[in-house]
Design a protein around this motif. Structure first.
Motif, mmCIF file in Angstrom:
data_model
loop_
_atom_site.group_PDB
_atom_site.id
_atom_site.type_symbol
_atom_site.label_atom_id
_atom_site.label_comp_id
_atom_site.label_asym_id
_atom_site.label_seq_id
_atom_site.Cartn_x
_atom_site.Cartn_y
_atom_site.Cartn_z
ATOM 1 N N ILE A 17 -31.957 21.908 -17.768
ATOM 2 C CA ILE A 17 -31.883 20.502 -17.597
ATOM 3 C C ILE A 17 -31.562 19.823 -18.855
ATOM 4 O O ILE A 17 -32.026 20.170 -19.815
ATOM 5 N N THR A 18 -30.491 18.952 -18.710
ATOM 6 C CA THR A 18 -30.176 17.983 -19.607
ATOM 7 C C THR A 18 -30.196 16.734 -19.134
ATOM 8 O O THR A 18 -29.415 16.462 -18.226
ATOM 9 N N PHE A 19 -30.615 15.694 -19.820
ATOM 10 C CA PHE A 19 -30.597 14.228 -19.217
ATOM 11 C C PHE A 19 -29.563 13.684 -20.293
ATOM 12 O O PHE A 19 -29.814 13.788 -21.528
ATOM 13 N N ALA A 20 -28.734 13.215 -19.715
ATOM 14 C CA ALA A 20 -27.493 12.337 -20.412
ATOM 15 C C ALA A 20 -27.940 11.000 -20.188
ATOM 16 O O ALA A 20 -28.010 10.691 -19.019
ATOM 17 N N TYR A 21 -27.279 10.069 -21.119
ATOM 18 C CA TYR A 21 -27.509 8.710 -21.130
ATOM 19 C C TYR A 21 -26.821 8.019 -22.015
ATOM 20 O O TYR A 21 -26.162 8.756 -23.017
ATOM 21 N N ASP A 22 -26.571 6.723 -21.728
ATOM 22 C CA ASP A 22 -25.855 5.971 -22.898
ATOM 23 C C ASP A 22 -26.814 5.208 -23.642
ATOM 24 O O ASP A 22 -27.029 4.762 -24.900
ATOM 25 N N THR A 23 -28.059 4.582 -22.963
ATOM 26 C CA THR A 23 -28.936 3.672 -23.553
ATOM 27 C C THR A 23 -30.444 4.274 -22.789
ATOM 28 O O THR A 23 -30.150 4.427 -21.583
ATOM 29 N N CYS A 24 -31.395 4.347 -23.266
ATOM 30 C CA CYS A 24 -32.709 4.592 -22.560
ATOM 31 C C CYS A 24 -33.900 4.042 -23.592
ATOM 32 O O CYS A 24 -33.947 4.286 -24.759
#
Length: 145
Positions: free
Chosen positions: A37-44
């Motif tokens: 699993i990879t969590f990809a985001y722009d802002t977090c």
């Protein structure tokens, strides 16, 4: 440990607390034993990212294109990952009552051309999505708590 299946779960922005945030953390927690699993985001939010990182790799999206077997779009709000994530299967999660969202928030769902499936988190959400859009729900998976 190497897994035969890779999943990227994407949200353009995650706050410190909320329904989507809870979904992403719990999804990563439950699926970490079954897939890469990879969590990809722009802002977090940093605390939310730290909670997710206990179960998944976290990757702030940039220009580099990520590849996985499955991409899960955690929300239809915010910006799309565009072509920064490539996957054969792309699942759009549906968490909200789209009839209410369209009426109260002036929201219009725009299906990404790469989306292959729509998954709703409740029967009510599924019915409302099918009323508000020309698309069908492919699967109902109750929100992970």
């Amino acid at each position: 440990m190497g897994y035969p299946h890779s999943i990227i779960i994407y949200a353009s922005h995650l706050n410190g607390i909320g329904g989507i945030e809870t979904f992403v953390v719990n999804f990563c927690k439950r699926m970490a034993l079954h897939a890469a699993i990879t969590f990809a985001y722009d802002t977090c939010d940093a605390k939310t990212r730290n909670a997710i990182s206990a179960y998944a790799k976290c990757h702030k999206l940039g220009a580099k294109v990520l590849h996985a077997d499955t991409l899960i779009l955690a929300t239809a709000w915010g910006k799309s990952p565009g072509r920064r994530i490539v996957a054969a299967t792309q699942i759009q999660m549906i968490h909200a009552d789209y009839v209410a969202c369209i009426t109260d928030w002036d929201f219009k769902y725009k299906k990404d051309s790469a989306t292959t499936h729509h998954v709703a988190v409740s029967n009510h959400v599924a019915r409302q999505f099918e009323i508000a859009t020309p698309y069908k729900i492919d699967k109902l998976i109750y929100n992970l708590l």
